[in-house]
Design a protein around this motif. Structure first.
Motif, PDB file in Angstrom:
ATOM      1  N   THR A 454       0.858  -1.184   0.000  1.00 31.62           N
ATOM      2  CA  THR A 454       0.000   0.000   0.000  1.00 31.62           C
ATOM      3  C   THR A 454       0.896   1.236   0.000  1.00 31.62           C
ATOM      4  OG1 THR A 454      -1.682  -1.171   1.277  1.00 31.62           O
ATOM      5  CG2 THR A 454      -1.841   1.228   1.196  1.00 31.62           C
ATOM      6  N   THR A 457      -0.004   8.270  -1.901  1.00 31.22           N
ATOM      7  CA  THR A 457       0.529   9.216  -2.871  1.00 31.22           C
ATOM      8  C   THR A 457       0.248  10.650  -2.432  1.00 31.22           C
ATOM      9  OG1 THR A 457      -1.455   9.441  -4.214  1.00 31.22           O
ATOM     10  CG2 THR A 457      -0.089   7.498  -4.616  1.00 31.22           C
ATOM     11  N   PHE A 462      -6.350  10.090  -6.587  1.00 29.62           N
ATOM     12  CA  PHE A 462      -5.927   8.709  -6.376  1.00 29.62           C
ATOM     13  C   PHE A 462      -4.913   8.691  -5.233  1.00 29.62           C
ATOM     14  CE2 PHE A 462      -7.315   8.936 -10.794  1.00 29.62           C
ATOM     15  CZ  PHE A 462      -8.243   7.903 -10.818  1.00 29.62           C
ATOM     16  N   THR A 464      -4.307   6.608  -2.702  1.00 30.05           N
ATOM     17  CA  THR A 464      -3.659   5.388  -2.213  1.00 30.05           C
ATOM     18  C   THR A 464      -3.588   4.368  -3.332  1.00 30.05           C
ATOM     19  OG1 THR A 464      -4.651   5.763  -0.033  1.00 30.05           O
ATOM     20  CG2 THR A 464      -3.677   3.607  -0.429  1.00 30.05           C
ATOM     21  N   LEU A 465      -2.406   3.793  -3.525  1.00 28.66           N
ATOM     22  CA  LEU A 465      -2.220   2.723  -4.493  1.00 28.66           C
ATOM     23  C   LEU A 465      -2.040   1.405  -3.746  1.00 28.66           C
ATOM     24  CD1 LEU A 465       0.288   4.383  -6.996  1.00 28.66           C
ATOM     25  CD2 LEU A 465      -2.206   4.237  -7.186  1.00 28.66           C
ATOM     26  N   SER A 570      -6.454   1.351  -6.911  1.00 25.75           N
ATOM     27  CA  SER A 570      -6.292   2.651  -6.282  1.00 25.75           C
ATOM     28  C   SER A 570      -7.565   3.043  -5.564  1.00 25.75           C
ATOM     29  CB  SER A 570      -5.950   3.718  -7.323  1.00 25.75           C
ATOM     30  OG  SER A 570      -5.849   4.990  -6.696  1.00 25.75           O
ATOM     31  N   ASN A 571      -7.403   3.543  -4.352  1.00 23.19           N
ATOM     32  CA  ASN A 571      -8.512   4.191  -3.664  1.00 23.19           C
ATOM     33  C   ASN A 571      -8.530   5.655  -4.088  1.00 23.19           C
ATOM     34  OD1 ASN A 571      -9.159   1.866  -2.317  1.00 23.19           O
ATOM     35  ND2 ASN A 571      -8.126   2.434  -0.419  1.00 23.19           N
ATOM     36  N   PHE A 572      -9.720   6.186  -4.319  1.00 24.48           N
ATOM     37  CA  PHE A 572      -9.804   7.551  -4.836  1.00 24.48           C
ATOM     38  C   PHE A 572     -10.897   8.339  -4.129  1.00 24.48           C
ATOM     39  CE2 PHE A 572     -12.691   5.036  -7.485  1.00 24.48           C
ATOM     40  CZ  PHE A 572     -13.846   5.806  -7.487  1.00 24.48           C
ATOM     41  N   ASN A 582     -12.836   2.530  -4.998  1.00 22.18           N
ATOM     42  CA  ASN A 582     -11.607   1.902  -5.475  1.00 22.18           C
ATOM     43  C   ASN A 582     -11.844   1.382  -6.881  1.00 22.18           C
ATOM     44  OD1 ASN A 582     -12.545  -0.903  -5.400  1.00 22.18           O
ATOM     45  ND2 ASN A 582     -12.296  -0.822  -3.172  1.00 22.18           N
ATOM     46  N   GLY A 584      -9.679  -1.050  -9.901  1.00 25.87           N
ATOM     47  CA  GLY A 584      -8.477  -1.847 -10.101  1.00 25.87           C
ATOM     48  C   GLY A 584      -8.708  -2.996 -11.056  1.00 25.87           C
TER      49      GLY A 584
END
Length: 889
Positions: A454, A457, A462, A464-465, A570-572, A582, A584
Motif C-alpha cells: 500500500t 501518494t 488517487f 492510495t495505491l 487505487s482508492n480515490f 476503489n 483496479g
C-alpha cells in the motif's frame, strides 16, 4: 456498566471478549482483525457513542458494512454464539442473500444470491475441503459444516469484488476470521465453556467444550509478544427420518381409457448417529517495533459423521392391484391411493461414515512505513476426505409374500404405507441378498504465497495505491478411487436370516414419530455393531474374496494447478464531491496439468496427460457516495470467475464399444478443456445508519453468468471409431437479478425494561433463468428459492439476553429425474421455515448460563415431482435442546 466507544475504520470484531457462548457486558470495540490481504483505506469517521451489552456486537457488524467500499454483510463472534449454531453454515443462514441446505439437522452448503460458486478464505488465505463436490469431483471450497461456530471471531460475506480479493467466486466471497492475541489487551485472558445437547429423536445427550487462552506481554524495549490457543470440541447425537414414495410411472391399466401417473413403492429410512467436530487455532504474534510485526499461525478442523441407516423398501406389483382400490386426485390423472398385490420387500442396513480434516500452516510479516506498507504471507494447506459404507442387504422370501398386499395413500400429512398378509418381524421370512462395502477418498494440498503493498501518494484524487502478487500451487487427486467390493449371494443359495440370527434385530425405532401417519415401522434389520470391521464382518458370512486396493484406472485422475496473480488498485476521492471508491484490475494466469487414463477396460488403460494454460483479466469498481453523514449510496461493477471442479477436469475416458452395432458406441469422460465460469456483476445499494446497531438498507443486483457446466453427449472419434461421449461442457448462460432489504432496530423509545427489545430482519428476492437442454425449457438455478427472509427477535439488558430466530425460504428446484414412460421432469422442495432460540443469564461479569433450542417447530422438509400431487420425499429431524455454561477470565 457503560463504556464509551469509537468504532475504527471497517469496524471491529466486538472486542473479541465474547468468547465461546459468552454474553458481553459493555465493552470497548477492538480494531478489526483484518485478513492480511485486506487494506484499511475505506475509512468512515464516526462520532463517539455509548454501547452496552450485546449491542456492541451488532454495532460492530453494522460498521463493517458501513465502512467497506464493497457491499458486504457481517456477523461477529458474540452474535454467532447468541444462537445455538453448531457450525459456520448455521450462522451464515441469517445473512441477507444467503440460502442454505440442511443435512442431519444442521446447515450444509450455502449459496449467495443463488450461486454456490464462491471463494472461501480463512484470515485472508484460500481454504478448502478435499471432499465430494456437487459435480462429483474434489471441492474447491471448504465445507462450512467442518468448522465449529465457536472457532471464528467473525464472518464477512462479500457480495461484490475488488482487485485485491483472491479470484474464484462468481457468487461472492465468504471470509472467516479467527481470534489473534493482539486483538486482546495486555495480560492473560480467556474463556471456558461447556454445552450439553439433547436430541429428542436420538434420545441421547452429548457434550461440547471450548477453551480459549490468550496472553500478551509488553517488554521494556517497547516490543510486544502475544500467543493464543483456541480449542473446540463438539459431539452431537442426531436422528433423521426420511420417507420416499418412488418414481412415478405412466400406467394405462389402472383406470380404463386413461393414462394414470402412478407411484408404487415406498422407501423408509431411519438414520441416526453422532457428529464430532474438532477445531484448533494457535497464533503467535511478535511486534519488535511499531513498524514491524511477524507472526505464525496454525488452524485445524476435523469433522466425523458416524451414521447407521435402517431402510425398508416395498414395491407393489407391476401388474396387479386390488380391484376398486385405485383413487385419483379429483380433476387429475395422479394416483391418490391404491392397494397393490404381491409386493416385494428389501431391507438395507448400513454404516455410512464420512471423515474430513484440514490443516493450514502460515507465517508472515507486516511492515508499515510513513507512506509505504508491505505485507507478506506464505501458507500450506492440506485436506483429506473419505467415505466409508458397509452393511448387509436383505429381501423377503417369495414364499412369504404370497397373498400379501401393499397399500399407499399419498394424501395424508406424510404419505402413508402399510402391508398385510406378511409378518415382517419374523426373521424366517427373510434371506440375505448381499454384503456391501465401499470406500472413497479425496486428497488435496495447496502451497500459496502473496506479497501486498500500500502506497500513499500526494495525489488529491488517487490518494492510495494498492498492489500485490500471489502464487499458488494446488494438487488434487481421487486415487485410489472408489473401492467397490459389494458381494452378492447367488439367488439359488442365499443364506436365510435365521442362519445368522445374532446379526439380525427388530427395528427399535418408531418411524416418523409425532405424525400419526401409518408407516412400516415393524420389520427385521441388520445389526451393525461389527460392520465397521470390514474383513471380520465379511468373514462372518463366509466371504473370503480380497478387497481391491484400487478402483479401475479409467476412473482415476490427478491434477496440479498453478495460479499466478497480480493486481493493481487505487482508492480515490472525487475532489470536492462526497464520492470515494476503489478501481483496479486483477490479472491471473492458470496452468492445469491433468493426468488420467483412457480405454475400454482397466487392462488396456492408456495414460493421458494434458497441459493447458489460460489468462484472465478481472476489472472491478466500487464507489460510495455520501448523501448525508449517515446515508450512503454504493455502486459496484466487476468481472469474476470460478474454475471448474477438479473431477470435471479429469481427462480419463471410459469407452464402451458395441460389437454388434458400432453406431451405438458410447463413452464417458471428464473435460480438461473446460473454461472457467465467468460472471459480470452490477450492484446498487442504499444504506442508512441511524445510530449504533440500528440501520436499514436496500440493494439491487444483476449478474450475467457464462459457461455454466453441464453434462452433454457428442460424437467423438477414438482409435478410428465414433463414440457418443458424455462429458461436462461449458453451456447454459444465466441471468440473475433481484434485491435485498434489511434492518436492525432496537426499541429504545420504550420504557424500562422494554427498551431492551429489538429486531433484525432481512428479505431477499432472486429471479434466475438458465436454459435447460434436458427439460427443453428455461429453469431457475437449482437449490435457489425466489423468496427468503430472516426475522430475529432480540432482548438485551444487563442480566438477560434472548433471541428467537426464524429462517424461511420459498420452494426451489432440487433437480430433475428421468421417469419411465413419463420422460424427464423437474422435482422441487417445498417452502419451509426453521426456528432456533436461546436465553442466557449473566450471574456475574464472568459467569453465564444459557438454555438453547434448535428446530423448535420440528420442520418437515418435503419435495415433489413436478406437481404437489406427486410427492417425492419427506424429512424430519430432531428437536435439539442444550444447556451451556461459560466462564471467562
Amino acid at each position: 456498566m457503560q463504556s464509551k466507544l469509537k468504532l475504527l475504520p471497517g469496524a471491529g470484531l466486538c472486542a473479541l471478549l465474547s468468547l465461546g457462548s459468552l454474553p458481553a457486558t459493555a465493552q470497548t470495540v477492538a480494531a478489526p482483525a483484518q485478513p492480511d490481504q485486506k487494506k484499511k483505506e475505506d475509512t468512515v469517521v464516526l462520532q463517539e457513542f455509548v454501547v452496552t451489552g450485546q449491542r456492541a456486537s451488532l454495532a460492530s457488524a453494522a460498521e463493517i458494512k458501513r465502512g467497506k467500499l464493497e457491499i458486504v454483510d457481517s456477523i461477529v463472534a458474540s452474535d454467532i454464539n447468541k444462537l445455538p449454531d453448531y457450525n459456520v453454515t448455521d450462522a451464515l443462514q441469517r445473512i441477507t442473500g444467503v440460502q442454505i441446505l440442511r443435512d442431519r439437522g444442521e446447515g450444509a452448503g450455502i449459496t449467495i444470491r443463488g450461486l454456490s460458486q464462491m471463494e472461501h478464505t480463512l484470515n485472508g488465505r484460500e481454504i478448502f475441503t478435499a471432499g465430494l463436490s456437487s459435480t462429483g469431483g474434489a471441492s474447491r471450497q471448504i465445507d462450512f459444516a467442518d468448522v465449529p461456530a465457536e472457532m471464528v471471531a467473525g464472518l464477512n460475506v462479500y457480495k461484490t469484488s475488488s482487485a485485491n480479493h483472491i479470484e474464484g467466486g462468481i457468487g461472492g466471497m465468504v471470509e472467516m476470521v479467527t481470534r489473534r492475541p493482539f486483538d486482546f489487551g495486555p495480560g492473560l485472558s480467556g474463556a471456558l465453556s461447556a454445552r450439553f445437547v439433547n436430541g429428542d429423536l436420538a434420545k441421547s445427550t452429548k457434550p461440547q467444550y471450548s477453551a480459549l487462552i490468550s496472553d500478551r506481554v509488553k517488554f521494556t524495549d517497547g516490543s510486544e509478544l502475544g500467543a493464543l490457543v483456541n480449542i473446540t470440541y463438539q459431539k452431537r447425537a442426531w436422528r433423521e427420518d426420511q420417507k420416499g414414495t418412488g418414481s412415478p410411472v405412466a400406467r394405462t391399466d389402472i383406470v380404463t381409457g386413461q393414462t394414470v401417473t402412478a407411484q408404487n413403492s415406498t422407501s423408509e429410512n431411519t438414520v441416526f448417529g453422532t457428529r464430532e467436530r474438532w477445531g484448533a487455532t494457535g497464533v503467535v504474534q511478535y511486534r519488535p517495533s511499531k513498524a514491524l510485526e511477524v507472526y505464525g499461525e496454525f488452524n485445524y478442523t476435523k469433522f466425523n459423521t458416524l451414521q447407521d441407516t435402517h431402510q425398508i423398501n416395498v414395491t407393489g406389483s407391476n401388474f396387479t392391484f386390488v380391484p376398486g382400490s385405485a383413487v385419483l386426485y379429483p380433476g387429475t390423472s395422479d394416483l391418490k391411493s391404491i392397494t397393490w398385490n404381491a409386493p416385494t420387500v428389501s431391507v438395507l442396513a448400513f454404516a455410512r461414515d464420512t471423515h474430513d480434516w484440514t490443516k493450514q500452516f502460515a507465517a508472515g510479516a507486516k511492515w508499515k512505513g510513513e507512506n509505504l506498507s508491505v505485507n507478506a504471507d506464505v501458507s500450506y494447506t492440506k485436506s483429506y476426505n473419505d467415505l466409508f459404507f458397509s452393511g448387509p442387504f436383505f429381501a423377503t422370501k417369495a414364499s412369504a409374500m404370497a397373498g400379501a398386499t401393499f397399500t399407499q395413500d399419498f394424501s395424508t400429512e406424510v404419505p402413508s404405507s402399510s402391508t398385510t398378509g406378511v409378518d415382517l418381524t419374523n426373521p424366517a421370512n427373510y434371506e440375505y441378498t448381499g454384503i456391501a462395502y465401499r470406500y472413497r477418498p479425496f486428497y488435496g494440498d495447496l502451497t500459496a504465497a502473496h506479497v501486498d503493498g500500500t502506497y500513499k501518494t500526494n495525489s488529491s484524487i488517487f490518494h492510495t495505491l494498492l498492489f500485490g502478487v500471489r502464487d499458488a500451487v494446488r494438487n488434487a487427486t481421487n486415487k485410489p478411487g472408489l473401492i467397490f467390493a459389494d458381494y452378492s449371494f447367488p439367488a439359488a443359495s442365499r443364506p436365510a436370516a435365521t442362519q445368522y440370527a445374532s446379526q439380525t434385530m427388530s427395528m427399535p425405532f418408531g418411524f416418523f414419530p409425532y405424525t400419526g401417519t401409518p408407516s412400516i415401522r415393524n420389520y427385521m434389520s441388520g445389526v451393525l455393531d461389527g460392520a465397521r470391521d470390514v474383513v471380520s464382518y465379511r468373514n462372518l458370512f463366509g466371504i473370503t474374496s480380497a478387497i481391491p486396493t484400487s478402483a479401475s484406472p479409467l476412473t482415476l485422475w490427478n491434477i496440479k494447478e498453478r495460479t499466478d496473480a497480480a493486481y493493481a488498485m487505487s482508492n480515490f476521492k472525487a475532489g470536492t464531491l462526497p464520492l470515494e471508491g476503489n478501481v483496479g484490475v486483477r490479472f491471473v494466469r492458470t496452468n492445469e496439468k491433468v493426468s488420467g487414463y483412457q480405454g475400454t477396460t482397466a487392462a488396456n488403460a492408456v495414460p493421458i496427460n494434458i497441459n493447458t494454460t489460460y489468462n484472465s483479466l478481472l476489472p472491478s469498481l466500487n464507489t460510495r457516495y455520501t448523501l448525508a453523514d449517515d446515508t450512503f449510496l454504493k455502486f459496484s461493477a466487476s468481472k469474476t470467475l470460478t474454475r471448474p471442479d477438479f473431477g470435471s477436469l479429469s481427462p480419463s475416458i471410459t469407452l464402451v464399444p458395441n460389437p454388434i452395432n458400432p453406431a451405438l458406441n458410447q463413452g464417458s469422460a471428464g473435460n480438461p478443456n473446460l473454461d472457467p465460469i465467468k460472471s459480470t456483476n452490477y450492484d446498487l445499494a442504499l444504506e442508512k445508519y441511524f445510530k449504533p446497531g440500528t440501520y436499514a438498507y436496500v440493494t439491487v443486483f444483476y449478474k450475467e453468468v457464462k459457461g455454466f457446466i453441464v453434462n452433454s453427449a457428442a460424437t467423438e472419434t477414438w482409435d478410428g471409431q465414433d463414440y457418443l461421449i458424455t462429458r461436462p461442457r461449458n453451456a447454459n448462460p444465466a441471468k440473475i437479478k433481484g434485491f435485498e432489504v434489511g434492518t436492525s432496530y432496537f426499541f429504545d423509545f420504550l420504557p424500562d425494561p422494554f427498551k431492551g427489545l429489538g429486531v433484525q430482519a432481512n428479505y431477499t428476492y432472486v429471479d434466475s433463468e438458465t436454459p435447460n437442454a434436458t427439460l427443453n425449457s428455461n429453469t431457475p438455478l437449482p437449490n435457489l428459492s425466489k423468496n427468503s427472509y430472516n426475522v430475529i427477535a432480540m432482548y438485551e439488558n444487563k442480566k438477560v439476553s434472548a433471541r428467537i430466530a426464524y429462517n424461511w425460504r420459498d420452494k426451489f428446484l432440487s433437480g430433475q429425474a428421468n421417469i419411465a414412460n413419463v420422460g424427464r421432469i423437474p422435482f422441487y422442495t417445498k417452502a419451509y421455515g426453521w426456528m432456533d432460540a436461546s436465553l442466557s443469564y449473566n450471574f456475574t461479569d464472568k459467569l453465564t448460563v444459557s438454555l438453547e433450542g434448535t428446530n423448535l417447530l420440528r420442520t418437515k422438509r418435503e419435495s415433489y415431482y413436478g406437481r404437489t400431487t406427486l410427492p417425492q420425499n419427506v424429512y424430519i429431524n430432531d428437536r435439539q435442546v442444550s444447556a451451556a455454561v461459560t466462564y471467562r477470565f
